[in-house]
Design an enzyme around this catalytic site. Structure first.
Site, short mmCIF file in Angstrom:
data_model
loop_
_atom_site.label_atom_id
_atom_site.label_comp_id
_atom_site.label_asym_id
_atom_site.label_seq_id
_atom_site.Cartn_x
_atom_site.Cartn_y
_atom_site.Cartn_z
N LYS A 126 -3.64 -0.22 -8.51
CA LYS A 126 -3.59 -1.68 -8.66
C LYS A 126 -4.18 -2.14 -9.99
CE LYS A 126 -2.09 -4.06 -6.56
NZ LYS A 126 -0.70 -4.52 -6.87
N ARG A 137 10.44 -0.93 -4.53
CA ARG A 137 9.33 -1.03 -5.48
C ARG A 137 9.31 0.25 -6.30
NH1 ARG A 137 3.71 -3.13 -3.19
NH2 ARG A 137 3.47 -3.77 -5.36
N ASP A 144 -1.40 4.90 -6.42
CA ASP A 144 0.03 4.72 -6.14
C ASP A 144 0.87 5.87 -6.66
OD1 ASP A 144 -1.20 1.83 -6.20
OD2 ASP A 144 0.60 1.81 -4.96
N GLY A 187 0.86 -1.17 0.00
CA GLY A 187 0.00 0.00 0.00
C GLY A 187 0.90 1.23 0.00
O1 MRU Z 1 0.75 -3.94 -4.63
P1 MRU Z 1 0.10 -3.18 -3.52
O2 MRU Z 1 -0.76 -4.05 -2.67
O3 MRU Z 1 1.09 -2.38 -2.72
O4 MRU Z 1 -0.86 -2.16 -4.25
C1 MRU Z 1 -1.64 -1.28 -3.47
C2 MRU Z 1 -2.56 -0.43 -4.26
O5 MRU Z 1 -2.58 -0.45 -5.47
C3 MRU Z 1 -3.43 0.52 -3.48
O6 MRU Z 1 -4.64 0.72 -4.14
C4 MRU Z 1 -2.69 1.87 -3.37
O7 MRU Z 1 -1.39 1.67 -2.89
C5 MRU Z 1 -3.38 2.81 -2.48
S1 MRU Z 1 -3.30 2.28 -0.79
C6 MRU Z 1 -3.96 3.51 0.19
#
Ligand code: MRU
Length: 338
Positions: free
Chosen positions: A241, A88, A230, A55
Site C-alpha cells: 500500500k 486489479r 501485494d 487485500g
Molecule cells: O488496495 P488494497 O486495500 O487492496 O491494498 C491492500 C494492501 O496493500 C495490503 O497491505 C496487502 O494487500 C496485504 S493484505 C494481507
C-alpha cells in the site's frame, strides 16, 4: 505458544454459500456490516475493482470463487478468467489464484472440483497466516510497540491476517504492548478497517495520521514496523500500500526494524525486481473527496498511485509460511522460492 483463536480469529469476510459468494462490503465498514452477494464472475470482478473485497490474499480467494460461479453457470471460463485477472493489476495473489484455477480447468475439472480447489486456496491461506503469526511474533522482544499500515487482517485474507496476524500473535504472547495504525489515505484502510479489527479483539491500539509516522518513530515508541505485501519480486523488492516505502525509509533512519509478512502466494519469482511491478493508479477523485464529500477546490488535479515499492535493502525480515528470511536478496529468495 497457544493462541486463543476464538478471540483473535473471528471474522470471515469471504464466504461461499452453496450457490453464491458472500462478501463483507469493506466500503461500508466500520459503521455498517453489509453483505454483498455475488452470483456470477462479473459481480466478483466488480467487487474487486470497487474495493468491496480488497487485500491481496482476499482478492485471490474471491476470484477463485468467481471461477466456480462461472463454471456452475456454464459461462465462458476463458472470458471469466480474463475479466477477473484484469480487475486489479498489482497484487499477484489474484493472478496466482486464477492460474491455479486455470490449471484445474485444463485438467478437466468440473464445477465441484473447481469448488474444492477454491476451498483449498482459502484453507491454505488461513493456515499460512497462523504459521506466519507464530514465526513473526517470535522475532519481537516482549513489551514492544509496533506500527502497521493499511489493513492486513481477517478482512484482507481468509482469516487472522498477515501482518495483523503477527500482531495478534504478538499481543497474545505478551510481546506487543502497543499497536499504532496509520490511517492509510485516501481509502482509510487503517482507520476504517484495521482499527475495527483491533478494537473488536480488545488489542491496545492507537490511530495515527500517516504523516505522524516518522515523529512516532523518533519518540522511541515503536520497535517494529509490520506490513503486508501485494507482490514480492525475485530480489525481495516489495510492493505494498502507498506509504509503505516512506515508512521503511523512516524506520531505517530511526533504527526501527521493518518486517514484511506475506504468504508465498504473494511471491512472484517471474518479476525480477520492484521496477517491473505494475503500480495501480486509481481515480484521482478518491483524493479530491472524503467520504463522498468534495474537500478540494473544483478544477484541482490529483495523482493517485495506490501502491509503492520498498527496496529489499530496507527490509529486515520477510516472513512467509515457509520461514523467515532476514535481509532478503536475490540469492536468499532463490534459495527459498526456487
Ligand atoms: O488496495 P488494497 O486495500 O487492496 O491494498 C491492500 C494492501 O496493500 C495490503 O497491505 C496487502 O494487500 C496485504 S493484505 C494481507
Amino acid at each position: 505458544m497457544g493462541i486463543d483463536y476464538a478471540r483473535y480469529d473471528r471474522i470471515r469476510a469471504v464466504q461461499w454459500r452453496d450457490d453464491h459468494l458472500r462478501l463483507l462490503d469493506q466500503r461500508r465498514l466500520p459503521f455498517e456490516e453489509a453483505w454483498l452477494d455475488c452470483a456470477d464472475a462479473d459481480a466478483v470482478a466488480q467487487a474487486i475493482r470497487d474495493l468491496a473485497v480488497r487485500g491481496a490474499p482476499a482478492i485471490g480467494i474471491a476470484a477463485a470463487w468467481g471461477v466456480v460461479l462461472a463454471a456452475r453457470r456454464g459461462a465462458d471460463l476463458a472470458a471469466a478468467l480474463a475479466t477477473l485477472r484484469a480487475a486489479r493489476p498489482t497484487a499477484v495473489n489474484l493472478m496466482w489464484a486464477l492460474d491455479r484455477m486455470k490449471a484445474r480447468i485444463a485438467a478437466g475439472a468440473d464445477a465441484a472440483a473447481l469448488a474444492a480447489e477454491a476451498q483449498a486456496i482459502q484453507d491454505e491461506d488461513l493456515a499460512a497466516n497462523r504459521r506466519m503469526g507464530a514465526l513473526g511474533a517470535a522475532l519481537i522482544a516482549p513489551g514492544s510497540g509496533v506500527l502497521t499500515h493499511c489493513n492486513t487482517g481477517s478482512l484482507a485474507t481468509a482469516g487472522f491476517g498477515t501482518a495483523l496476524g503477527v500482531i495478534r500473535a504478538g499481543v497474545a504472547a505478551g510481546r506487543i504492548a502497543q499497536v499504532y495504525a496509520g490511517e492509510t489515505r485516501p481509502w482509510q484502510q487503517g482507520a476504517r478497517l484495521t482499527m475495527w479489527e483491533l478494537v473488536r479483539d480488545g488489542i491496545p491500539a492507537r490511530l495515527i495520521a500517516d504523516a505522524a509516522a516518522a515523529h512516532l518513530m523518533k519518540t522511541g515508541a515503536v520497535q517494529w514496523v509490520i506490513v503486508g505485501a501485494d507482490r514480492i519480486a525475485a530480489n525481495g523488492d516489495t510492493a505494498n500500500k502507498i506509504g509503505t516505502y516512506q515508512l521503511a525509509i523512516a524506520a531505517r533512519h530511526h533504527g526501527v526494524k521493518f518486517m514484511v509478512v506475506a504468504p508465498s502466494s504473494t511471491v512472484d519469482m517471474a518479476t525480477p525486481h520492484g521496477g517491473a511491478i505494475e503500480i495501480e493508479l486509481r481515480d484521482p477523485a478518491e483524493l479530491l473527496a472524503t467520504a463522498g464529500r468534495r474537500t478540494v477546490v473544483e478544477g484541482a488535479e490529483a495523482w493517485n498511485p495506490v501502491f509503492d515499492v520498498t527496496p529489499a535493502g530496507l527490509i529486515d525480515a520477510l516472513v512467509t509460511e515457509r520461514g523467515v528470511i532476514e535481509r532478503p536478496d536475490a540469492a536468499s529468495m532463490r534459495a527459498r522460492f526456487g
